[in-house]
Design a protein around this motif. Structure first.
Motif, mmCIF file in Angstrom:
data_model
loop_
_atom_site.group_PDB
_atom_site.id
_atom_site.type_symbol
_atom_site.label_atom_id
_atom_site.label_comp_id
_atom_site.label_asym_id
_atom_site.label_seq_id
_atom_site.Cartn_x
_atom_site.Cartn_y
_atom_site.Cartn_z
ATOM 1 N N ALA A 1 1.833 -22.010 -5.741
ATOM 2 C CA ALA A 1 2.782 -22.837 -4.993
ATOM 3 C C ALA A 1 4.074 -22.074 -4.742
ATOM 4 O O ALA A 1 4.623 -22.100 -3.634
ATOM 5 N N ARG A 2 4.562 -21.377 -5.768
ATOM 6 C CA ARG A 2 5.817 -20.628 -5.601
ATOM 7 C C ARG A 2 5.647 -19.506 -4.578
ATOM 8 O O ARG A 2 6.520 -19.274 -3.750
ATOM 9 N N GLU A 3 4.524 -18.792 -4.675
ATOM 10 C CA GLU A 3 4.313 -17.675 -3.755
ATOM 11 C C GLU A 3 4.216 -18.135 -2.309
ATOM 12 O O GLU A 3 4.606 -17.420 -1.392
ATOM 13 N N SER A 4 3.678 -19.335 -2.113
ATOM 14 C CA SER A 4 3.546 -19.850 -0.749
ATOM 15 C C SER A 4 4.805 -20.562 -0.270
ATOM 16 O O SER A 4 4.862 -21.018 0.869
ATOM 17 N N ALA B 1 5.042 -29.898 -14.384
ATOM 18 C CA ALA B 1 5.552 -29.536 -13.063
ATOM 19 C C ALA B 1 7.073 -29.578 -13.035
ATOM 20 O O ALA B 1 7.720 -28.684 -12.458
ATOM 21 N N ALA B 2 7.655 -30.620 -13.654
ATOM 22 C CA ALA B 2 9.117 -30.717 -13.691
ATOM 23 C C ALA B 2 9.715 -29.519 -14.418
ATOM 24 O O ALA B 2 10.740 -28.959 -14.002
ATOM 25 N N GLU B 3 9.066 -29.093 -15.519
ATOM 26 C CA GLU B 3 9.550 -27.926 -16.254
ATOM 27 C C GLU B 3 9.487 -26.667 -15.392
ATOM 28 O O GLU B 3 10.286 -25.748 -15.561
ATOM 29 N N ALA B 4 8.515 -26.643 -14.461
ATOM 30 C CA ALA B 4 8.350 -25.489 -13.583
ATOM 31 C C ALA B 4 9.141 -25.623 -12.284
ATOM 32 O O ALA B 4 9.032 -24.773 -11.403
ATOM 33 N N GLY B 5 9.902 -26.712 -12.140
ATOM 34 C CA GLY B 5 10.688 -26.916 -10.932
ATOM 35 C C GLY B 5 9.863 -27.350 -9.741
ATOM 36 O O GLY B 5 10.238 -27.090 -8.599
ATOM 37 N N LEU B 6 8.738 -28.024 -9.997
ATOM 38 C CA LEU B 6 7.849 -28.452 -8.920
ATOM 39 C C LEU B 6 7.665 -29.958 -8.937
ATOM 40 O O LEU B 6 7.909 -30.619 -9.954
ATOM 41 N N GLN B 7 7.199 -30.497 -7.814
ATOM 42 C CA GLN B 7 6.811 -31.896 -7.732
ATOM 43 C C GLN B 7 5.293 -31.981 -7.634
ATOM 44 O O GLN B 7 4.612 -30.968 -7.495
#
Length: 886
Positions: free
Chosen positions: A382-385, A413-419
């Motif tokens: 997700a981050r790479e895209s 996901a929240a810990e990783a900064g994602l939704q």
């Protein structure tokens, strides 16, 4: 002061005051509105509602409670627990506000030698509901609390209900000031980390209806009697009296943290992120212990899901702290030692508590590591895209394959900064439930009274001729209707026929019972189902569609040949799919259940993870290759020992007789013990089209497929769908995935652009609206109605307008009139507040005109009304209130 002593002092105080001591109820009560008991008053709910007469006019208890709405706050704040002990005193029409206030103040402030808690009165603050002048006066004039330490608060803070329909009322809360080191001055209104709520005195006087949140519900009317329900948080008082920093460091929970330190090698109090994990472990271990003690077991829904979520959060947290071995047994033992003196009944059931908790840890550990790796890969992709969201399918894969509750995925996901695309996840879950329920059948005789069949069972078993015949002549031994044996059946009757011999296959081994006709020249019965009783009596169920029949007659039993053909195709396909799965996955992929009917098969098997699409494609190819090979299908009757020597699979742990039936397809390709009907050769099965696979339980996967002509029709529909999409998108079929992905990306960009435009439009309107404000003795009043607007839009616009007022004194009143609701927001600028205006007070001024309720802080308050026609009157009332203040 130890927690056990705090409990005892509370109960003794109220027993001396004439209250009956009542033991805690179970955490699980028969209340459809509640998963768990979430407040001390829940067991007394019928008394408050006047549904039952209490044994005592006053009572006191220490009630076990669980609240899970605040689960994300656990470990972060100083005061949130999922399980807690609520000490309460109750009056059922006896004393009211003054009595409740006097009792509470006396216990809190009396000296330790006199049986109290010895708290300095100067450290206590109180709050009352906005318009509760009576309670305010009692605190000020009777108890002597200075006005500066009494605060009025709105419905969300000082009006109590269980969160569901039931008794409710305004409340008065008592707070303890921990001192300037813990936050800003200003009482509870300013900082609830410094000022800790320790006791809530609820003046039960009304009944609430349906609604959401803490303030969006209807008041139905007064209760039969004015009553008292108070709740003092044992854990909160304990952490204050014990001089520790939070509820997790008291004598009941700190031992669990100590155990976690020992198991993980990490120290508590060094790193804030680690400290949160320590506190989660301590809180959840105790809650899980108490839930299991009250009969809850881990599961995928309801109470079981909550317990499973708590246990798995413990496992993950202690792993993140550095633990590598099993930990749950030690945590449960630690909780038992700490809480046992208060709840001795849990000690007697400890073996069960430990067994269930440990089993859940073992099950979760099997998949935690691989699931975490899968999540990390998905997050990295997700981050790479450049995406900020994990797809619903990725979240579902974590749940389905690795047993991750969606809450755990959200947390990671929240810990990783994602939704996470929760909507997509929920949709896939709904599809899975639908599949799990598809074609399930109720066995009508599973719990029925079988005495009506006793004579038939004693007379001997039904002779099944259906392996070689589809039509047979039989004697109608008996007729059962409405659970009773009858001698005659007539047209329209729903009946069950018992025959001496039958070609009809009775449902077993996953294969549904045959359909067909039983008839003579004088009657006809449509057979809709065939079941076995006692493994030897065939019961043919259906409706007489014509004529009349008597028991004892000779009849013709004829199976529908198309039904039988489809059923045999489905059953033989199941054997091929089973063999193909074992070829690819190995011998561990053993059948755990099946359902076969014309055109369809469903196959459950033991496997711990999901089956990737490419592997499933291999299974489908091997299955259809076996169909194409036109293998012979042979049946062999032999001894069980000989069947095993041949390599035949025995399934389900069945109790086989001395003589068994082996179904062999293609020699070694498939050989199973089976009592079902089958095709003569594998080519007769026709195409097999796998629809997908899913989880249906812990360690159980399910594949489904269409068979024969149904498989062909399914593939034809798929081709037509692809062709239609290709035509619509003007792209070759092989380019459709990329084209759809591009369109989806464009749609997301368009949605973001629309949201930005909407925000810009709101901002652009602010200046125009403010220019229309009227001047009321130096205070600018802007009243504006935005029909159809949302409450969120009103808040956003009100905040913008208030900011634009700058140093000017102003009041903003925004409404959004609908057909039956009027959400509204009132904002007051700092300069207007200096002139005595408070948003919460202004709400009270306009509420009667709109049929509304609401509340908030001095600078902004909101609510909703039920009378859109009252907006003009509300503006007039607001204008008068502003002039009066100015």
């Amino acid at each position: 002061m130890q927690t056990h002593e705090i409990r005892r002092r509370f109960l003794d105080h109220f027993v001396r005051a004439g209250h009956a001591e009542v033991p805690s109820a179970s955490l699980v009560l028969d209340d459809p509105n509640l998963l768990f008991v979430n407040a001390g008053m829940v067991p007394f709910k019928p008394y408050f509602l006047g549904q039952e007469t209490p044994e005592h006019a006053t009572a006191t208890s220490i009630q076990k409670c669980v609240r899970t709405l605040d689960i994300e706050e656990v470990g972060i704040t100083t005061r949130h627990n999922t399980f807690f002990q609520m000490a309460g005193n109750f009056s059922f029409g006896d004393y009211f506000k003054e009595g409740a206030i006097r009792h509470a103040w006396s216990l809190l402030t009396s000296s330790v030698d006199d049986g109290g808690f010895g708290i300095d009165p100067g450290l206590l603050w109180v709050t009352v509901y906005l318009d509760d002048d009576e309670a305010y006066g009692i605190w000020r004039d009777v108890v002597g609390v200075p006005e500066g330490r009494i605060q009025r608060r709105g419905m969300a803070d000082n009006y109590w209900s269980m969160g569901v329909p039931g008794p409710c009322g305004p409340c008065s809360e008592i707070f303890y000031d921990r001192g300037p080191a813990y936050g800003v001055e200003g009482g509870p209104e300013a900082d609830e980390d410094r000022y800790i709520e320790i006791w809530n005195l609820v003046f039960m006087q009304n009944e609430r209806g349906e609604g959401t949140g803490k303030d969006a519900f209807e008041i139905l009317g007064p209760l039969p009697k004015q009553s008292i329900d108070t709740g003092m948080g044992i854990e909160r008082v304990a952490f204050l009296l014990q001089g520790v920093e939070n509820v997790y460091e008291t004598d009941l929970l700190r031992p669990v943290i100590d155990t976690a330190e020992r198991l993980s090698g990490t120290r508590y109090g060094v790193d804030s992120a680690s400290d949160v994990r320590f506190r989660v472990i301590a809180d959840h271990a105790r809650t899980a212990y108490m839930l299991i003690s009250d009969g809850v077991t881990p599961g995928n829904e309801g109470r079981g899901y909550i317990l499973r979520r708590l246990l798995r959060r413990i496992v993950r947290s202690v792993r993140l702290l550095g633990a590598t071995g099993d930990t749950m047994a030690e945590f449960m033992a630690t909780v038992k030692e700490a809480i046992g003196p208060s709840f001795p009944e849990t000690i007697a059931g400890y073996e069960r508590i430990e067994r269930i908790a440990v089993a859940e840890e073992i099950a979760f550990l099997k998949t935690l590591e691989s699931g975490t790796q899968l999540f990390e890969r998905a997050a990295e992709e997700a981050r790479e895209s450049g995406a900020a969201t994990l797809s619903g399918r990725q979240a579902f894969a974590l749940h389905d394959t690795h047993g991750f509750p969606i809450d755990l995925t959200l947390e990671m996901a929240a810990e990783a900064g994602l939704q996470v695309d929760e909507a997509g996840f929920r949709s896939l879950m709904s599809e899975q439930r639908a599949r799990a329920k598809a074609d399930s059948r109720s066995k009508k005789h599973a719990h029925a009274d079988l005495s009506v069949y006793r004579d038939f069972l004693d007379a001997g078993e039904t002779v099944f001729t259906g392996f070689t015949e589809l039509t047979d002549e039989s004697t109608l031994l008996g007729i059962v209707s409405g659970g009773e044996s009858v001698s005659v059946a007539r047209e329209g009757d729903t009946v069950e026929f018992v025959l001496d011999r039958t070609p009809f296959y009775a449902e077993s081994g996953g294969q549904l019972g045959d359909r067909g006709l039983i008839s003579t020249a004088g009657f006809q019965m449509q057979v809709d189902d065939v079941q076995k009783i006692g493994k030897k009596l065939w019961i043919h169920k259906g409706v007489l569609t014509g004529g009349e029949v008597e028991a004892g007659q000779l009849v013709t039993a004829a199976v529908d040949p198309e039904w039988r053909k489809g059923a045999t195709q489905g059953h033989s396909a199941t054997h091929l799919v089973h063999a193909a799965l074992r070829q690819i996955l190995g011998p561990e992929a053993v059948q755990a259940g099946s359902l076969n009917k014309p055109g369809y098969m469903r196959f459950d098997f033991n496997w711990s993870g999901s089956i990737p699409a490419d592997v499933l494609a291999q299974v489908e190819e091997i299955t259809n290759a076996a169909v194409d090979a036109d293998y012979g299908v042979n049946t062999i009757e032999t001894s069980l020992d000989e069947a095993r020597r041949m390599g035949a699979m025995a399934l389900f742990g069945e109790n086989y007789g001395s003589l068994v039936r082996v179904v062999e397809i293609g020699g070694p390709f498939s050989m199973e013990l089976c009592g079902g009907t089958h095709v003569a050769s594998s080519a007769q099965i026709g195409p097999v089209s796998l629809l997908g696979e899913a989880s249906v339980g812990s360690g159980i996967r399910r594949v489904e497929a269409y068979v024969g002509m149904d498989a062909y029709r399914h593939q034809a529909r798929e081709r037509a769908l692809v062709s239609g999409l290709a035509t619509s998108l003007k792209a070759p079929a092989e380019e459709l995935p990329d084209r759809v992905a591009a369109l989806t990306a464009k749609l997301r960009e368009a949605e973001k652009a629309l949201e930005s435009m909407r925000a810009a439009q709101l901002a652009s309107r602010a200046g125009d609206l403010l220019s229309a404000a009227e001047d009321l003795d130096g205070i600018r009043l802007l009243a504006h109605d935005d029909p159809g607007g949302s409450a969120g839009d009103l808040r956003t616009l009100a905040s913008d307008l208030k900011g634009r007022l700058g140093a000017d004194a102003g009041v903003i009143f925004l409404t959004a009139a609908g057909s039956d609701k009027v959400p509204f927001v009132i904002a007051v600028s700092p300069a207007a507040q200096e002139r005595g205006l408070r948003a919460g007070d202004l709400v009270k001024a306009i509420a009667p005109t709109l049929g509304a309720r609401g509340g908030g802080k001095p600078d902004m308050a909101q609510g909703a009304g039920t009378d859109p026609s009252g907006i003009d009157a509300a503006v007039s009332a607001l204008r008068s209130a502003v002039r009066d203040a100015g």
